[in-house]
Write an enzyme that holds these catalytic residues in place. Structure first.
Site, PDB file in Angstrom:
ATOM      1  N   GLY A   1      73.350  27.049  29.712  1.00 62.87           N
ATOM      2  CA  GLY A   1      72.589  26.749  28.327  1.00 62.87           C
ATOM      3  C   GLY A   1      72.866  25.165  28.142  1.00 62.87           C
ATOM      4  O   GLY A   1      73.223  24.604  28.798  1.00 62.87           O
ATOM      5  N   SER A   2      72.737  25.316  26.684  1.00 61.99           N
ATOM      6  CA  SER A   2      72.788  23.820  26.168  1.00 61.99           C
ATOM      7  C   SER A   2      74.277  23.173  26.221  1.00 61.99           C
ATOM      8  O   SER A   2      75.276  24.102  26.149  1.00 61.99           O
ATOM      9  CB  SER A   2      72.438  23.815  24.632  1.00 61.99           C
ATOM     10  OG  SER A   2      72.976  24.566  23.881  1.00 61.99           O
ATOM     11  N   THR A   3      74.396  21.963  26.291  1.00 64.06           N
ATOM     12  CA  THR A   3      75.677  21.369  26.069  1.00 64.06           C
ATOM     13  C   THR A   3      76.209  21.729  24.571  1.00 64.06           C
ATOM     14  O   THR A   3      77.424  21.950  24.689  1.00 64.06           O
ATOM     15  CB  THR A   3      75.443  19.843  26.248  1.00 64.06           C
ATOM     16  OG1 THR A   3      74.982  19.425  27.427  1.00 64.06           O
ATOM     17  CG2 THR A   3      76.713  19.027  26.113  1.00 64.06           C
TER      18      THR A   3
ATOM     19  N   CYS B   1      66.551  22.103  33.101  1.00 62.41           N
ATOM     20  CA  CYS B   1      67.782  21.557  32.846  1.00 62.41           C
ATOM     21  C   CYS B   1      67.899  20.159  33.779  1.00 62.41           C
ATOM     22  O   CYS B   1      68.088  19.162  33.277  1.00 62.41           O
ATOM     23  CB  CYS B   1      69.041  22.309  33.039  1.00 62.41           C
ATOM     24  SG  CYS B   1      69.025  23.062  34.918  1.00 62.41           S
TER      25      CYS B   1
ATOM     26  N   LYS C   1      74.470  38.798  29.552  1.00 63.60           N
ATOM     27  CA  LYS C   1      73.820  38.580  28.260  1.00 63.60           C
ATOM     28  C   LYS C   1      72.487  37.682  28.485  1.00 63.60           C
ATOM     29  O   LYS C   1      72.595  36.388  28.711  1.00 63.60           O
ATOM     30  CB  LYS C   1      74.790  38.040  27.325  1.00 63.60           C
ATOM     31  CG  LYS C   1      74.418  38.211  25.667  1.00 63.60           C
ATOM     32  CD  LYS C   1      73.172  37.791  24.989  1.00 63.60           C
ATOM     33  CE  LYS C   1      72.923  36.311  24.671  1.00 63.60           C
ATOM     34  NZ  LYS C   1      71.778  35.925  24.314  1.00 63.60           N
TER      35      LYS C   1
ATOM     36  N   GLU D   1      77.197  25.551  33.154  1.00 59.76           N
ATOM     37  CA  GLU D   1      75.870  24.642  33.485  1.00 59.76           C
ATOM     38  C   GLU D   1      75.071  24.336  32.395  1.00 59.76           C
ATOM     39  O   GLU D   1      74.537  25.236  31.743  1.00 59.76           O
ATOM     40  CB  GLU D   1      75.161  25.610  34.454  1.00 59.76           C
ATOM     41  CG  GLU D   1      75.907  26.142  35.850  1.00 59.76           C
ATOM     42  CD  GLU D   1      75.467  25.206  36.926  1.00 59.76           C
ATOM     43  OE1 GLU D   1      75.228  24.264  36.536  1.00 59.76           O
ATOM     44  OE2 GLU D   1      76.235  25.456  37.924  1.00 59.76           O
TER      45      GLU D   1
ATOM     46  N   GLU E   1      68.089  15.557  25.322  1.00 53.82           N
ATOM     47  CA  GLU E   1      67.297  16.424  26.004  1.00 53.82           C
ATOM     48  C   GLU E   1      66.433  16.875  25.072  1.00 53.82           C
ATOM     49  O   GLU E   1      66.589  17.311  24.174  1.00 53.82           O
ATOM     50  CB  GLU E   1      68.341  17.312  26.668  1.00 53.82           C
ATOM     51  CG  GLU E   1      67.372  18.496  27.626  1.00 53.82           C
ATOM     52  CD  GLU E   1      68.686  19.462  28.074  1.00 53.82           C
ATOM     53  OE1 GLU E   1      69.187  20.215  27.181  1.00 53.82           O
ATOM     54  OE2 GLU E   1      68.429  19.970  29.257  1.00 53.82           O
TER      55      GLU E   1
ATOM     56  N   GLY F   1      77.701  25.079  25.012  1.00 51.61           N
ATOM     57  CA  GLY F   1      78.773  24.852  25.888  1.00 51.61           C
ATOM     58  C   GLY F   1      79.956  24.501  25.270  1.00 51.61           C
ATOM     59  O   GLY F   1      81.252  24.848  25.951  1.00 51.61           O
TER      60      GLY F   1
HETATM   61  P1  NAP Z   1      71.531  27.741  24.331  1.00 52.66           P
HETATM   62  O1  NAP Z   1      70.994  27.863  23.037  1.00 52.66           O
HETATM   63  O2  NAP Z   1      72.863  27.174  24.749  1.00 52.66           O
HETATM   64  O3  NAP Z   1      71.520  29.385  24.769  1.00 52.66           O
HETATM   65  C1  NAP Z   1      72.100  29.840  25.942  1.00 52.66           C
HETATM   66  C2  NAP Z   1      72.461  31.117  26.014  1.00 52.66           C
HETATM   67  O4  NAP Z   1      73.669  31.406  25.217  1.00 52.66           O
HETATM   68  C3  NAP Z   1      71.597  32.036  25.280  1.00 52.66           C
HETATM   69  O5  NAP Z   1      71.872  33.350  25.832  1.00 52.66           O
HETATM   70  C4  NAP Z   1      72.165  32.117  23.970  1.00 52.66           C
HETATM   71  O6  NAP Z   1      71.664  33.255  23.128  1.00 52.66           O
HETATM   72  C5  NAP Z   1      73.587  32.192  24.113  1.00 52.66           C
HETATM   73  N1  NAP Z   1      74.450  31.780  23.007  1.00 52.66           N
HETATM   74  C6  NAP Z   1      73.970  30.905  21.963  1.00 52.66           C
HETATM   75  N2  NAP Z   1      75.115  30.704  20.883  1.00 52.66           N
HETATM   76  C7  NAP Z   1      76.109  30.996  21.785  1.00 52.66           C
HETATM   77  C8  NAP Z   1      77.703  31.148  21.364  1.00 52.66           C
HETATM   78  N3  NAP Z   1      78.064  30.637  20.334  1.00 52.66           N
HETATM   79  N4  NAP Z   1      78.431  31.797  22.333  1.00 52.66           N
HETATM   80  C9  NAP Z   1      77.875  32.416  23.390  1.00 52.66           C
HETATM   81  N5  NAP Z   1      76.699  32.403  23.760  1.00 52.66           N
HETATM   82  C10 NAP Z   1      75.921  31.852  22.826  1.00 52.66           C
HETATM   83  O7  NAP Z   1      70.412  27.357  25.511  1.00 52.66           O
HETATM   84  P2  NAP Z   1      68.964  27.556  25.684  1.00 52.66           P
HETATM   85  O8  NAP Z   1      68.130  26.982  24.723  1.00 52.66           O
HETATM   86  O9  NAP Z   1      68.688  29.117  25.808  1.00 52.66           O
HETATM   87  O10 NAP Z   1      68.644  26.914  26.986  1.00 52.66           O
HETATM   88  C11 NAP Z   1      68.352  25.590  27.318  1.00 52.66           C
HETATM   89  C12 NAP Z   1      69.520  24.786  27.598  1.00 52.66           C
HETATM   90  O11 NAP Z   1      70.101  25.353  28.700  1.00 52.66           O
HETATM   91  C13 NAP Z   1      69.342  23.222  27.916  1.00 52.66           C
HETATM   92  O12 NAP Z   1      70.057  22.683  27.625  1.00 52.66           O
HETATM   93  C14 NAP Z   1      69.127  23.289  29.486  1.00 52.66           C
HETATM   94  O13 NAP Z   1      69.356  21.992  30.015  1.00 52.66           O
HETATM   95  C15 NAP Z   1      70.208  24.281  29.867  1.00 52.66           C
HETATM   96  N6  NAP Z   1      70.238  24.875  31.231  1.00 52.66           N
HETATM   97  C16 NAP Z   1      71.013  24.432  31.969  1.00 52.66           C
HETATM   98  C17 NAP Z   1      70.900  24.752  33.612  1.00 52.66           C
HETATM   99  C18 NAP Z   1      71.949  24.373  34.351  1.00 52.66           C
HETATM  100  O14 NAP Z   1      72.154  24.935  35.439  1.00 52.66           O
HETATM  101  N7  NAP Z   1      72.692  23.317  34.157  1.00 52.66           N
HETATM  102  C19 NAP Z   1      69.896  25.585  33.707  1.00 52.66           C
HETATM  103  C20 NAP Z   1      69.123  25.990  32.803  1.00 52.66           C
HETATM  104  C21 NAP Z   1      69.167  25.657  31.695  1.00 52.66           C
HETATM  105  P3  NAP Z   1      70.196  33.252  22.497  1.00 52.66           P
HETATM  106  O15 NAP Z   1      69.241  32.450  23.473  1.00 52.66           O
HETATM  107  O16 NAP Z   1      69.815  34.652  22.449  1.00 52.66           O
HETATM  108  O17 NAP Z   1      70.652  32.667  21.024  1.00 52.66           O
END
Ligand code: NAP
Ligand code: MG
Length: 489
Positions: free
Chosen positions: A245-247, A301, A193, A267, A398, A250
């Site tokens: 994605g975000s904490t 991230c 996804k 992650e 963050e 997560g």
């Molecule tokens: P996000 O809002 O957590 O979204 C990540 C993914 O999860 C997206 O595909 C999102 O869909 C989906 N999602 C949202 N709510 C969900 C739920 N309840 N259940 C399952 N999936 C769900 O994060 P983001 O804003 O896209 O990305 C930024 C974050 O990613 C930052 O916190 C960054 O630090 C982290 N990140 C971490 C790493 C690592 O390797 N540690 C690498 C890159 C990024 P939609 O976006 O389509 O809503």
């Protein structure tokens, strides 16, 4: 004189401006279905959403929105494909993964342009970092396909089954590669996804996967927003969840997985300390600070978003940093001279701007470069805060934008204590000419990766992942295989 072709990100100082990347070679369909069972299919409810170019706010394509029933179809296709794929001779499976890598290389220019159009990142970064690294991940894991017993001597290795993978918008193709390559090499099938704002390169990758001749259903790509991701996570017939994605999300996912037998890796976010000692090569360190926080608009991230400078050189570093920030070009992501592209979405810009307000209200002194930015699209000039302290929100939380919080330290132990005073533990950086200090820092900073005299360097052979609220498990390298296998004695 350096040419754009052989110059890495942030080298700057070019004497001429080449034309923006041509997009003649880029083919984007008006509408994309879901990639299920080897075909692009319509979503059951017939719902579509727009993906836009954040630099122009123009629509690029209409994208299918998968609901739980579509996710169920995708999981069924992956289940059906799992038996034959997992039983296939491992060397044969590896050939498919190699083929994906090679086709990405062949179509590198197209992938780079689409990544920059859909997500806003500078073409130089898409071209020199995202796309080559994505290919490298497929090459690296393809090589492991028929050597898994050697990776885990004395253990019986078995794939897990269907992997559900949910990825963010900051490195859309690269995150897809991080997820798909080890899963496939280990003999799993996948439902992936992508993020809502950046689905296009994953859909292009679906085309590549079809061209590479992978059996139908081995890879399925379901686009949509958070609910689609939740449907993947909650599906009872998924055996493993890999989330980046975000904490905050997560945590929701970890709760949903509690009590199930699903294996998972998370992650999550970060707030890395980048520590500059007085004995560092200061000009190089300034480049490292710039790369650490302004690479990919700070949507990283592992960004070096907390800077700690030893007091004796703090004024010099901050002055040089401000001068350097004035030379950064913010604007058209397709222009090869651009250093900082568009913020990925209106929502992310709003979040960043709210933190600029928070930082000022907490008493921080804000400096932004004086560059102009385009009238349409989402932009944030490179920004630093000085005069902030450990308890400030801009230091603890963050921001995920081009915003750096700067503090000073006197002693080595103060630097360690401040670096570790964070709920996160994904990455860190240290700048010094003393090897002993580097070793002490890398041993004492609680972070998955600590770079020394460099920053934001990635390689498929090296494990990546966080401590504390930055996540669970590792991706990359041998560790990345472990996450997709059951290992029996
Ligand atoms: P996000 O809002 O957590 O979204 C990540 C993914 O999860 C997206 O595909 C999102 O869909 C989906 N999602 C949202 N709510 C969900 C739920 N309840 N259940 C399952 N999936 C769900 O994060 P983001 O804003 O896209 O990305 C930024 C974050 O990613 C930052 O916190 C960054 O630090 C982290 N990140 C971490 C790493 C690592 O390797 N540690 C690498 C890159 C990024 P939609 O976006 O389509 O809503
Ligand atoms: Mg987009």
């Amino acid at each position: 004189m350096a040419t754009p072709e052989n110059t890495l990100a942030f080298d700057g100082g070019w004497e001429y401006a080449p034309a923006p990347e041509s997009t003649d070679h880029v083919e984007i369909d008006k509408r994309y279905g879901l990639f299920i069972g080897g075909d692009f299919v319509k979503p059951e409810k017939g719902r579509y959403f727009d993906t836009i170019n954040p630099a122009t706010e123009e629509r690029l394509a209409r994208i299918a929105e998968a609901d739980a029933a579509d996710v169920d179809r995708a999981v069924k296709a992956a289940r059906k494909a799992f038996g034959p794929w997992s039983r296939m001779k491992a060397a044969e499976r590896g050939k498919y993964v190699y083929r994906i890598a090679r086709i990405i290389q062949e179509r590198a220019r197209e992938f780079a342009a689409i990544e920059s159009l859909d997500g806003g990142k500078p073409i130089r970064e898409s071209r020199d970092v995202d796309v080559p690294l994505a290919a490298a991940h497929f090459f690296y894991y393809a090589g492991w396909s028929d050597k898994l017993e050697y990776a885990f001597p004395g253990r019986k290795v078995k794939p897990l089954g269907v992997a559900g993978q949910v990825i963010p918008w900051n490195f859309p193709l690269l995150m897809a590669a991080w997820k798909l390559a080890p899963a496939l090499a280990c003999g799993n099938t996948v439902v992936l996804k992508p993020a809502e704002t950046t689905p296009l390169t994953a859909l292009k990758l679906a085309e590549v996967i079809a061209d590479a001749g992978l059996p139908d259903g081995v890879v399925n790509i379901v686009t949509g927003a958070g609910e689609t991701g939740a449907a993947v996570v909650e599906h009872p017939r998924v055996d493993k969840i890999a989330f980046t994605g975000s904490t905050a999300v997560g945590r929701v996912i970890q709760k949903a997985l509690a009590g199930t037998r699903k294996k998972y890796t998370l992650e999550l976010g970060g707030k890395a300390a980048n520590v500059i000692f007085a004995d560092a090569a200061i000009d190089q360190a300034v480049e490292g600070i710039v790369n650490g926080i302004f690479f990919n608009q700070g949507h990283v991230c592992c960004a070096g978003s907390r800077l700690f400078v030893q007091e004796a050189v703090a004024d010099e570093v901050v002055e040089k940093l401000k001068d350097r920030m004035e030379t950064l070009i913010v604007g058209d992501p397709l222009d090869k001279n651009t250093d900082i592209g568009a913020i990925n979405s209106a929502a992310q810009l709003e979040k960043i701007e709210s933190y600029l307000e928070i930082g000022r209200s907490e008493g921080g002194e804000m400096f932004q470069s004086s560059c102009t930015v385009p009238d349409t699209g989402y932009w944030c000039r490179p920004t630093i805060f000085t005069g902030v302290s450990q308890s400030n929100r801009v230091v603890q939380e963050e921001i995920f934008g081009p915003v750096l919080a700067i503090q000073t330290f006197r002693s080595y132990s103060e630097a360690i204590a401040k670096a570790n005073n964070t709920p996160y533990g994904l990455s860190g950086g240290v700048w010094t000419d003393k090897g002993a200090k580097i070793f002490k820092m890398t041993q004492n900073v609680r972070a998955g990766v600590v770079w020394a005299n460099t920053f934001n360097k990635f390689d498929p052979t090296s494990p990546f992942g966080g401590y504390k609220e930055s996540g669970v498990g590792r991706e990359g390298g041998l560790h990345g295989l472990d996450a997709y296998l059951s290992l029996e004695a």
